[in-house]
Design an enzyme around this catalytic site. Structure first.
Site, PDB file in Angstrom:
ATOM      1  N   HIS A   1     -37.997  63.062 101.055  1.00 39.19           N
ATOM      2  CA  HIS A   1     -39.052  62.667 100.117  1.00 39.19           C
ATOM      3  C   HIS A   1     -40.336  63.332 100.584  1.00 39.19           C
ATOM      4  O   HIS A   1     -40.852  63.000 101.649  1.00 39.19           O
ATOM      5  CB  HIS A   1     -39.203  61.146 100.110  1.00 39.19           C
ATOM      6  CG  HIS A   1     -37.953  60.440  99.646  1.00 39.19           C
ATOM      7  ND1 HIS A   1     -37.744  60.105  98.329  1.00 39.19           N
ATOM      8  CD2 HIS A   1     -36.841  60.048 100.318  1.00 39.19           C
ATOM      9  CE1 HIS A   1     -36.551  59.520  98.209  1.00 39.19           C
ATOM     10  NE2 HIS A   1     -35.989  59.472  99.400  1.00 39.19           N
TER      11      HIS A   1
ATOM     12  N   ASN B   1     -38.539  61.028  93.170  1.00 41.16           N
ATOM     13  CA  ASN B   1     -39.341  59.809  92.973  1.00 41.16           C
ATOM     14  C   ASN B   1     -40.796  59.986  93.408  1.00 41.16           C
ATOM     15  O   ASN B   1     -41.352  59.203  94.168  1.00 41.16           O
ATOM     16  CB  ASN B   1     -38.693  58.589  93.661  1.00 41.16           C
ATOM     17  CG  ASN B   1     -38.632  58.699  95.171  1.00 41.16           C
ATOM     18  OD1 ASN B   1     -38.702  59.788  95.740  1.00 41.16           O
ATOM     19  ND2 ASN B   1     -38.506  57.560  95.838  1.00 41.16           N
TER      20      ASN B   1
ATOM     21  N   ASN C   1     -33.511  51.432 102.645  1.00 42.76           N
ATOM     22  CA  ASN C   1     -32.506  51.121 101.643  1.00 42.76           C
ATOM     23  C   ASN C   1     -31.621  52.339 101.403  1.00 42.76           C
ATOM     24  O   ASN C   1     -32.146  53.372 101.005  1.00 42.76           O
ATOM     25  CB  ASN C   1     -33.190  50.703 100.333  1.00 42.76           C
ATOM     26  CG  ASN C   1     -32.172  50.213  99.315  1.00 42.76           C
ATOM     27  OD1 ASN C   1     -31.123  49.714  99.674  1.00 42.76           O
ATOM     28  ND2 ASN C   1     -32.486  50.407  98.045  1.00 42.76           N
TER      29      ASN C   1
ATOM     30  N   ASP D   1     -32.850  61.479 104.648  1.00 45.51           N
ATOM     31  CA  ASP D   1     -33.566  60.512 103.797  1.00 45.51           C
ATOM     32  C   ASP D   1     -34.980  60.292 104.344  1.00 45.51           C
ATOM     33  O   ASP D   1     -35.507  59.180 104.320  1.00 45.51           O
ATOM     34  CB  ASP D   1     -32.808  59.188 103.672  1.00 45.51           C
ATOM     35  CG  ASP D   1     -33.247  58.408 102.427  1.00 45.51           C
ATOM     36  OD1 ASP D   1     -34.168  58.858 101.709  1.00 45.51           O
ATOM     37  OD2 ASP D   1     -32.674  57.326 102.184  1.00 45.51           O
TER      38      ASP D   1
HETATM   39  O1  DOR Z   1     -35.441  53.660 102.233  1.00 48.43           O
HETATM   40  C1  DOR Z   1     -35.612  54.283 101.193  1.00 48.43           C
HETATM   41  N1  DOR Z   1     -36.760  54.931 100.931  1.00 48.43           N
HETATM   42  N2  DOR Z   1     -34.626  54.284 100.302  1.00 48.43           N
HETATM   43  C2  DOR Z   1     -34.768  54.835  99.100  1.00 48.43           C
HETATM   44  O2  DOR Z   1     -33.821  54.799  98.342  1.00 48.43           O
HETATM   45  C3  DOR Z   1     -36.060  55.412  98.676  1.00 48.43           C
HETATM   46  C4  DOR Z   1     -36.861  55.819  99.837  1.00 48.43           C
HETATM   47  C5  DOR Z   1     -38.310  56.091  99.534  1.00 48.43           C
HETATM   48  O3  DOR Z   1     -38.598  56.793  98.554  1.00 48.43           O
HETATM   49  O4  DOR Z   1     -39.170  55.633 100.285  1.00 48.43           O
HETATM   50 ZN    ZN Z   2     -33.920  58.831  99.483  1.00 47.06          ZN
END
Ligand code: DOR
Ligand code: ZN
Length: 428
Positions: free
Chosen positions: A63, A95, A278, A305
């Site tokens: 991200h 996102n 998550n 992630d």
């Molecule tokens: O821990 C998470 N952070 N899980 C996700 O699915 C989204 C992500 C975020 O964009 O911070």
């Molecule tokens: Zn993610």
């Protein structure tokens, strides 16, 4: 003749070429060239003896927060962290704010990425605004270079929409990446459902909230006849479903993140918000299943992630804290820990970090082949370092691994012949 860079005395490992050998590697401009016996005067020579020289690592799940949340990370700071962590390419999740659900946002990201320190492969949204109601603009996004589609962060609850997404995406040659979660089952949960959640008095997220959707994605992909990729697998039941589907010949691929093979839900003890993400950290049994899946090929990819958040979102009570941890600068040493423990070998590690993500995304991967683009990751597997907060390159510091003693340091990262990270201390 053009600029020549020589990596001297390293162990070259490339599973695609089937090589594992100690040799010099020569780079001219952006390409690997044949080594010669005489070193040209102008050459930059790096002594990488004792190091592994591998095709550039790709993190297919990060991200970067731009556009919209530049106080957490930017394309510039995120790719700088990627290079420092040994990555030459990253796939960034949609996102952002606005969501990457149309060509204009995809183009913005692609343009901002030109000044970055790693290749950026934008992933578009499955649904407009990640709302799970109508499909996003696949044709436009494809034209601007998105490499896959996902509503990561949000599950696509509506199975009909997911079916249509798979059908429509496949007509553009785009793969669906599933954030597998049934929100009715995970509702209000903030950590893994189990002994620790009971003791801490926190609402749990059961493993079945992941596995039930993994099963649906496999069933849909098989029905529609398209491949599907499962993001951040965290549970034993999900691993078992993927293993069974693969053995039947279903085209399902999967990734996990270093925290799922390194930590368990015990890390939430003390209501540590740096252990909140998550899907959540799971039990020992799940962790062992993830390790087994890395070793036997059920899980294809290690992706971080990388989810940067500021202290505003993390330095608050556990229930209210944001989900996610940064991962770009710790993934490689945590991956090497699996090598040291005998879970995987170095060849498998390179598949997990380089050739498999490249193949799943359908992007070019670095190769150690003569004539190939020089995307190279050099790691000193014996080098130990403390992951100190002050030394973090990412704009955010939300990591449960701060102050950990890590072993296996990315010392040199080269992206299309350009040095994007140099910690080798050995240039002549
Ligand atoms: O821990 C998470 N952070 N899980 C996700 O699915 C989204 C992500 C975020 O964009 O911070
Ligand atoms: Zn993610």
């Amino acid at each position: 003749m053009g600029a020549i860079t020589i990596l001297q005395g390293g162990r070259l490992v490339d599973p695609v070429l089937g090589i594992d050998t100690i040799e010099d590697l020569w780079i001219q401009n952006d390409r690997i060239i044949k080594s010669e016996s005489a070193t040209p005067k102008q050459a930059r020579v790096y002594d990488v003896s004792g190091c592994l020289v591998m095709p550039g690592f790709i993190d297919m799940h990060v991200h970067l927060r731009e556009p919209g949340q530049e106080y957490k990370e930017t394309i510039q700071s995120g790719t700088r962290a990627a290079a420092a962590g040994g990555f030459t390419g990253v796939a960034c999740m949609p996102n952002t704010n606005p969501v990457n659900d149309c060509g204009a946002v995809s183009r913005f990201i692609a343009e901002a990425a030109r000044d970055g320190f790693a290749k950026v492969y934008p992933v578009g949204a499955i649904s407009k605004g990640l709302r799970g109601i109508e499909l996003a603009e696949y044709a436009e996004m494809k034209a601007e270079g998105v490499v896959a589609l996902t509503d990561d962060g949000m599950p696509v609850v509506d199975s009909q929409l997911m079916r249509r997404a798979m059908e429509y995406a496949s007509s553009f040659g785009l793969k669906i990446i599933s954030h597998a979660e049934d929100p009715a089952l995970s509702f209000n949960g903030t950590m893994n459902e189990g002994y620790v959640s009971t003791r801490l008095g926190l609402k749990g997220i059961p493993t079945i909230s992941e596995s039930i959707m993994v099963y649906r994605e496999i069933a849909l992909a098989e029905f529609v006849g398209v491949p599907v990729h499962i993001a951040h697998v965290s549970t034993r039941p999900a691993v078992e479903l993927i293993r069974a589907a693969k053995s039947r010949g279903v085209k399902v691929t999967a990734e996990t993140a270093p925290h799922y093979f390194t930590l368990t839900d015990e890390a939430v003890e003390g209501y540590d918000t740096h252990a909140k993400m998550n899907p959540p950290l799971r039990s020992e049994e799940d962790l062992l299943a993830i390790r087994g899946a890395l070793s036997d090929g059920t899980i294809d990819v290690i992706a971080t992630d990388h989810a940067p958040h500021s202290e505003l979102e993390k330095d608050i009570e556990y229930d209210l804290a944001a989900n996610g941890i940064i991962g770009l600068e710790t993934a490689v040493p945590l991956g090497f820990e699996m090598v040291r423990q005998g879970v995987i070998d170095v060849k498998r590690l390179v598949e997990l970090f380089s050739s498999n993500p490249a193949e799943i995304l359908g992007v070019h991967t670095g190769s150690l082949q003569e004539g190939g683009l020089a995307d190279i990751t050099v790691v000193d597997p014996e080098k130990e370092f403390v992951y100190a907060e002050e030394a973090i390159v990412s704009k955010s510091v939300n990591s449960p691994f701060v102050d950990w003693n890590l072993k296996g340091k990315p010392v040199l990262t080269i992206c299309e012949g350009a040095v994007t990270h140099d910690h080798s201390g050995s240039v002549e």
